[in-house]
Design a protein around this motif. Structure first.
Motif, short mmCIF file in Angstrom:
data_model
loop_
_atom_site.label_atom_id
_atom_site.label_comp_id
_atom_site.label_asym_id
_atom_site.label_seq_id
_atom_site.Cartn_x
_atom_site.Cartn_y
_atom_site.Cartn_z
N LEU A 303 56.86 46.36 77.08
CA LEU A 303 56.67 45.30 78.06
C LEU A 303 57.88 44.37 78.10
CD1 LEU A 303 54.93 43.86 80.13
CD2 LEU A 303 53.89 42.55 78.26
N ALA A 304 58.43 44.04 76.93
CA ALA A 304 59.60 43.16 76.90
C ALA A 304 60.77 43.76 77.67
CB ALA A 304 60.00 42.89 75.45
N LEU A 305 61.01 45.05 77.47
CA LEU A 305 62.10 45.71 78.20
C LEU A 305 61.81 45.74 79.70
CD1 LEU A 305 62.88 48.69 75.80
CD2 LEU A 305 64.27 46.64 76.20
N GLY A 306 60.54 45.96 80.05
CA GLY A 306 60.17 45.98 81.46
C GLY A 306 60.37 44.63 82.13
N PRO A 384 54.47 40.22 74.40
CA PRO A 384 55.24 40.92 73.37
C PRO A 384 55.27 40.17 72.04
CG PRO A 384 56.43 40.98 75.45
CD PRO A 384 55.27 40.05 75.64
N VAL A 385 55.29 38.83 72.11
CA VAL A 385 55.27 38.06 70.86
C VAL A 385 53.96 38.31 70.11
CG1 VAL A 385 55.22 35.74 69.89
CG2 VAL A 385 56.84 36.28 71.72
N LEU A 386 52.84 38.32 70.84
CA LEU A 386 51.56 38.59 70.20
C LEU A 386 51.51 40.01 69.64
CD1 LEU A 386 49.10 36.93 72.76
CD2 LEU A 386 49.71 36.10 70.47
N ALA A 387 52.20 40.93 70.31
CA ALA A 387 52.21 42.31 69.82
C ALA A 387 52.89 42.44 68.47
CB ALA A 387 52.90 43.22 70.85
#
Length: 453
Positions: A303-306, A384-387
Motif C-alpha cells: 500500500l505504501a508503494l501504491g 502501512p504504519v499500523l501494518a
C-alpha cells in the motif's frame, strides 16, 4: 514405538464424513453472517432515501448497529464458556434473518435504529460463536482450516451485495430483497443446526497435567497476550474498514473515472478473498509468526508503494496488496485466541473479536479525521504504519497451548483431539509415542456419529 499421527482422513473413513458435515455446518454460519451484512450494506443509500433520513440520523442508526455488535461479542464469550459454541450459535443464526427483515420494513428511522441494534447484537454473538466453533473444528481436523471459514464470510458479503443489486435491477423493493435474504439465511441456519456437534474441549485435569505449560512464562501472562492479539486485530480491521470507505474516494481525487475508482475496493476485496482461499495451505506450510510478518510486509509495503506512486493504477495495486496482506491476519489471531485456553475459548476470543470490530467501525472515522488536517493521501499512510505492528508483534502467535500437543475431550470422552499449535509442523509430520492413537480416534468417531444421530 513412535507412530505418525496422520490426518483424520487417512486414519479412518468415518472421520472425514463426520467432520466434513460439522465443517460444512460452521461454514454456512460464516456464509450467513457475511451475506446478511452484505445485503444490508448494499442498500443503505436506498433505505436512507426511502425513510428520508438526514445524515445525522443515519449515523445514529449505524452507531447503534456497531454498539449492538460490541455488546453481542462481549456477551458471547461468557455464553460460549458456559453453554458451548454450538448452543450459542442457534438463536443468532436463526434470528439474523428476522432482524434484517425488520430493518427492511422499518417505516421510521427510530424503528430502523431498533432493528439495527437487534441485528448488531445477533451478528456479534454469532461472530464469536462461529469462530469458537471453527477453532474446535480445526483442532479436530488436526490441520489449519480457519482461513477458509473467513473466506466464506467474504464470499457471503459479496453474495449479499449482489443479491441486493439484482433485486434493485429487477425493480424489487428493499423489503423484498431483505425478505429473500432472510429466507435463505434462516433456511441455511436451520439445516446447519442439525449438523453441529459438541465441540472438543479440554478438561481441568488435562490442563493441570502439563507442567511445561504451567512453567511457561508466556502462558502465565494470558491477559498480556490477549491484549496484544486484540491490538493486532484492532490495527488490521482499521485498515479493512478504511479501505472499504476511502479507497474509491482516494482514487476519485487522483482523477480516476467513477468506474475505475470503484475497482479500488473491488481489488482489495478480491485479493483478500483469494488470499483466504489459499490461506490454510500457507498456514500449514509457514510458521505463524513468519506468516504474520509476511502479511504485514505485503499489506503495508504494497500500500505504501501504491500511495507513493500517486496514480490510480498504482493505488489500485496498493489496495490489492493490502487486501492480500490482511487476508490471513484475522484468522491467525482468532485461532490463537481461541486456543489459549481450550476449556474457556470464548473469553479470550470475545475480547479479541470486540477489539477488532472496534477498529473496523472506527477506522473510517480515524482516517477521515486525519484527512481533514493532512489530506487523504497522507492520512492513508496510517495504514502501512499500523501494518508494521504485525511485523513487530508477530511472536504473539508463535506459541500456544497446542505447542504442547495438549489433548482435548469431546464432552465426557477422553479421546485425544489434536490441537493446532501456532508453531506446529504440518499434521502428517507430527509424532506421538503411543500405540493406542488409532483406538482413541475410533472412539472419537463413534462419539461424533452418535452426536449427529
Amino acid at each position: 514405538m513412535t507412530i505418525a499421527l496422520r490426518p483424520a482422513s487417512s486414519t479412518t473413513s468415518a472421520i472425514p464424513e463426520v467432520l466434513r458435515r460439522y465443517r460444512l455446518a460452521i461454514s454456512l454460519m460464516f456464509l450467513i453472517a457475511g451475506m446478511t451484512i452484505g445485503t444490508w450494506t448494499a442498500r443503505i443509500p436506498t433505505i436512507q432515501h426511502n425513510i428520508k433520513m438526514a445524515d445525522g440520523k443515519l449515523s445514529i442508526c449505524l452507531l447503534l448497529l456497531a454498539a449492538g455488535g460490541l455488546v453481542g461479542m462481549r456477551a458471547a464469550g461468557r455464553l460460549i464458556d458456559r453453554h458451548g459454541s454450538t448452543t450459542v450459535m442457534v438463536l443468532p443464526s436463526l434470528g439474523l434473518g428476522g432482524a434484517l427483515l425488520l430493518a427492511g420494513h422499518a417505516p421510521t428511522w427510530t424503528t430502523l435504529a431498533a432493528a439495527l441494534l437487534a441485528f448488531g447484537i445477533l451478528h456479534g454473538t454469532l461472530n464469536v460463536a462461529m469462530n469458537a466453533a471453527a477453532v474446535s473444528c480445526q483442532s479436530a481436523y488436526g490441520r489449519p482450516i480457519m482461513t477458509s471459514f473467513h473466506a466464506l464470510f467474504s464470499i457471503g458479503g459479496v453474495a449479499g451485495a449482489l443479491l441486493s443489486a439484482a433485486c434493485a435491477h429487477l425493480g424489487l423493493s428493499v423489503a423484498d430483497a431483505f425478505a429473500a435474504a432472510a429466507v435463505m439465511s434462516t433456511a441455511a441456519a436451520g439445516w446447519s443446526i442439525h449438523r453441529l456437534i459438541p465441540a472438543p474441549v479440554s478438561t481441568p485435569s488435562d490442563q493441570g497435567s502439563d507442567s511445561t505449560a504451567a512453567a511457561d512464562p508466556v502462558q502465565r501472562r494470558p491477559r498480556t497476550r490477549i491484549l496484544l492479539l486484540g491490538l493486532l486485530a484492532f490495527s488490521a480491521l482499521i485498515s479493512e474498514g478504511a479501505a472499504a470507505d476511502w479507497a474509491s474516494t482516494y482514487l476519485t481525487r487522483l482523477g480516476a473515472t467513477p468506474a475505475m475508482a470503484a475497482t479500488a475496493y473491488a481489488a482489495f476485496a478480491a485479493s483478500m478473498t483469494l488470499g483466504r482461499l489459499v490461506g490454510d495451505r500457507l498456514t500449514a506450510a509457514v510458521a505463524p509468526a513468519a506468516l504474520l510478518r509476511g502479511c504485514g510486509l505485503i499489506g503495508g509495503g504494497g500500500l505504501a508503494l501504491g500511495l507513493l506512486g500517486g496514480t490510480p493504477v498504482t493505488a489500485i495495486a496498493g489496495f490489492a496488496c493490502l487486501g492480500a496482506g490482511l487476508s490471513c491476519v484475522v484468522p491467525l489471531l482468532y485461532s490463537t485466541a481461541g486456543s489459549l485456553d481450550p476449556a474457556r475459548p470464548g473469553a479470550a476470543l470475545s475480547r479479541v473479536a470486540a477489539l477488532g470490530y472496534l477498529g473496523y467501525v472506527t477506522g473510517p472515522a480515524i482516517i477521515g479525521g486525519a484527512a481533514v488536517h493532512i489530506g487523504l493521501g497522507n492520512a492513508l499512510f496510517i495504514l502501512p504504519v499500523l501494518a508494521t505492528l504485525l511485523v513487530v508483534v508477530a511472536p504473539v502467535v508463535h506459541r500456544s497451548r497446542g505447542r504442547h500437543h495438549r489433548t482435548g475431550t469431546l464432552r465426557g470422552h477422553k479421546a485425544p483431539v489434536p490441537a493446532v499449535g501456532d508453531d506446529m509442523t504440518p499434521p502428517d509430520r507430527l509424532t506421538r509415542t503411543s500405540e493406542s492413537t488409532t483406538d482413541h480416534i475410533d472412539h472419537q468417531v463413534l462419539e461424533l456419529e452418535g452426536a449427529l444421530r
